[in-house]
Scaffold this active site. Structure first.
Site, PDB file in Angstrom:
ATOM      1  N   ARG A  56     -13.071  11.210   1.361  1.00 10.53           N
ATOM      2  CA  ARG A  56     -12.740  11.967   0.995  1.00 10.53           C
ATOM      3  C   ARG A  56     -12.947  10.992  -0.465  1.00 10.53           C
ATOM      4  NH1 ARG A  56      -7.146   9.736  -0.300  1.00 10.53           N
ATOM      5  NH2 ARG A  56      -7.084   7.882   0.586  1.00 10.53           N
TER       6      ARG A  56
ATOM      7  N   LYS B 291     -11.567  -7.088  -5.906  1.00  7.13           N
ATOM      8  CA  LYS B 291     -12.043  -6.488  -6.560  1.00  7.13           C
ATOM      9  C   LYS B 291     -13.270  -7.532  -7.960  1.00  7.13           C
ATOM     10  CE  LYS B 291     -11.711  -2.278  -4.718  1.00  7.13           C
ATOM     11  NZ  LYS B 291     -12.769  -1.141  -3.938  1.00  7.13           N
TER      12      LYS B 291
ATOM     13  N   TYR C 110      -5.553  -6.174  -4.512  1.00 10.31           N
ATOM     14  CA  TYR C 110      -6.880  -5.734  -5.500  1.00 10.31           C
ATOM     15  C   TYR C 110      -7.438  -6.463  -6.305  1.00 10.31           C
ATOM     16  CZ  TYR C 110      -8.782  -1.297  -6.358  1.00 10.31           C
ATOM     17  OH  TYR C 110      -9.900   0.076  -6.617  1.00 10.31           O
TER      18      TYR C 110
ATOM     19  N   ASP D 160     -13.538   1.503  12.102  1.00  7.54           N
ATOM     20  CA  ASP D 160     -13.218   0.743  10.958  1.00  7.54           C
ATOM     21  C   ASP D 160     -13.246  -0.900  10.960  1.00  7.54           C
ATOM     22  OD1 ASP D 160     -10.934  -1.019  10.197  1.00  7.54           O
ATOM     23  OD2 ASP D 160      -9.265  -1.070  12.305  1.00  7.54           O
TER      24      ASP D 160
END
Length: 455
Positions: free
Chosen positions: A220, A365, A361, A264
């Site tokens: 998605r 990143k 996060y 996974d």
């Protein structure tokens, strides 16, 4: 999905209302569509100092069917229509005095730039300079291009490419990208190319024809759009996502004529399972494995650092960073990456600027950027590349659930005054995956409309 305010502001009623209220009207960006010309009008090419790239640029433009104009004169005269692109060769600057030539060329040319135009500055890397004065003049391009990008309107963008001696053949791919609709949401960015064996010919309509590309997190959002664009450009896409997303994953794979692989990526056996799948399903005629890997899968588990439990921290690190390291290493160790392979890793603006409540996060990143930089020399030895793309505020189903005020601030605080679309990220990734991007290695390209946050 689309930016609702940009759509509204450019409608008949919306145009009237925004004009009466003095509200900004973000431009409808020129995005890439197959078959469209590189530019919708002529390009004007000039130089500051004794540049060495003007002939190379002119040849690429003419090969793409672009009319090349003479530089605009100081009084505004031209030899034709308003330019769709303004390109400055600043590789010849030797000191601050030479920058006056940049001003003299750019000011009148940009004044006549049409909507959705492109400004591109080419320079030599400051790190290769022979003197402090030369390094200063080259570094000045950084501030120059970022400021121009903030001044442009009408959906126009400004970017820069540093081209060291010997890397001239690596310029064509970045030149085409920054001038095309593929770079619609890439603004105020600086890219450094390096010497590489770049294919002489590339099918610009289907540059990935005959390749196998793996896209993780493909069920998605941005991942699904990456898969679509890669397939449009000719790749056979192996769409990867977790078993829980199996139905959506199968739908995406069927839509693009690709292959679905439920996996996974944080599982201990995941790297070897992927290697075995690629060898079993995509080995023929002397080839084995994969040409392109797009590490897109990522999650968020937001919380202030002082309130964050170990599970939130560890799960984000596992998906966003450790899985990219483990899978890439497994592909390298097994020689599953084809010669000339491309690895593209999805980082984030948060990894550059940081973000409240996203320490896990942002750290993951930022780690992606460090990984890409560290691996670049090894990939270069193999004739391959590894790069990162750092999206800013991209409009997805996820952002649609944000509070209205947060979503609107995130969409507007950039030079283009609008949120990006998943296709903007996908186009940049697909470009980095092309054979013609062989000279782009170890780079991080922000797809953020020149966000006011971060570098």
């Amino acid at each position: 999905m689309a930016d609702w305010y940009t759509t509204f502001a450019n409608s008949g009623f919306g145009t009237t209302i925004t004009k009466q209220l003095g509200l900004p009207r973000p431009a409808v960006l020129r995005r890439y569509e197959p078959g469209q010309p590189l530019l919708p009008g002529p390009a004007v090419v000039g130089s500051a100092g004794d540049g060495r790239l003007r002939d190379t640029v002119t040849a690429v433009l003419r090969d793409a069917g672009v009319t090349v104009q003479s530089p605009v004169t100081a009084d505004g005269g031209t030899d034709g229509a308003k330019p769709a692109a303004v390109i400055l060769d600043a590789t010849g600057v030797t000191g601050p005095g030479d920058l006056a030539g940049a001003h003299d060329f750019l000011a009148p040319a940009i004044k006549r730039l049409r909507a959705s135009g492109r400004v591109l500055i080419l320079a030599a890397p400051p790190t290769d300079a022979d003197s402090p004065a030369q390094a200063a003049a080259r570094q000045a391009v950084d501030g120059l291009v970022r400021s121009i990008a903030k001044e442009l309107r009408g959906g126009s963008t400004a970017n820069a490419v540093f081209v060291p001696e010997g890397a001239e053949d690596s310029l064509a791919g970045p030149l085409r990208f920054f001038l095309s609709g593929r770079s619609a949401y890439v603004d105020g960015q600086l890219l450094t190319v390096s010497p590489a064996d770049v294919p002489a010919d590339q099918d610009e309509e289907r540059p990935l024809a005959g390749t196998v590309a793996v896209v993780t997190g493909a069920a998605r959002g941005i991942g699904a759009e990456i898969a679509r664009v890669m397939a449009r450009d000719g790749a056979h896409v192996v769409a990867v996502d977790i078993p829980a997303a199996g139905d959506n994953l199968a739908q995406v794979a069927n839509e693009i004529g690709g292959t679905a692989l439920q996996l996974d990526i944080t599982a201990a056996e995941a790297p070897q399972r992927l290697v075995e799948h690629l060898r079993e399903r995509h080995s023929a005629d002397g080839r084995q494995g994969v040409d392109v890997i797009v590490h897109n899968a990522g999650i968020t588990r937001d919380k202030l650092l002082v309130n964050m439990d170990a599970a939130r921290w560890n799960s984000v690190m596992a998906v966003n960073l450790q899985a990219q390291l483990d899978i890439t290493q497994a592909l390298l160790d097994s020689d599953t990456l084809q010669p000339g392979a491309r690895v593209v890793c999805v980082s984030s603006q948060s990894g550059i600027a940081g973000n409240r409540g996203q320490t896990n996060y942002a750290a993951s990143k930022a780690g992606v950027i460090g990984m890409v930089r560290a691996w670049a020399p090894l990939f270069a030895e193999r004739g391959a590349t590894i790069n990162a793309v750092a999206p800013g505020f991209i409009i997805t189903e996820m952002t649609a659930t944000m509070p209205f005020g947060t979503r609107e601030v995130g969409s507007r605080i950039n030079s283009l005054q609008q949120g990006g679309l998943p296709v903007d990220v996908a186009e940049t990734i697909a470009w980095l995956a092309q054979p013609g991007s062989a000279g782009v290695n170890g780079q991080t390209v922000r797809v953020c409309g020149q966000s006011m946050l971060g570098a």
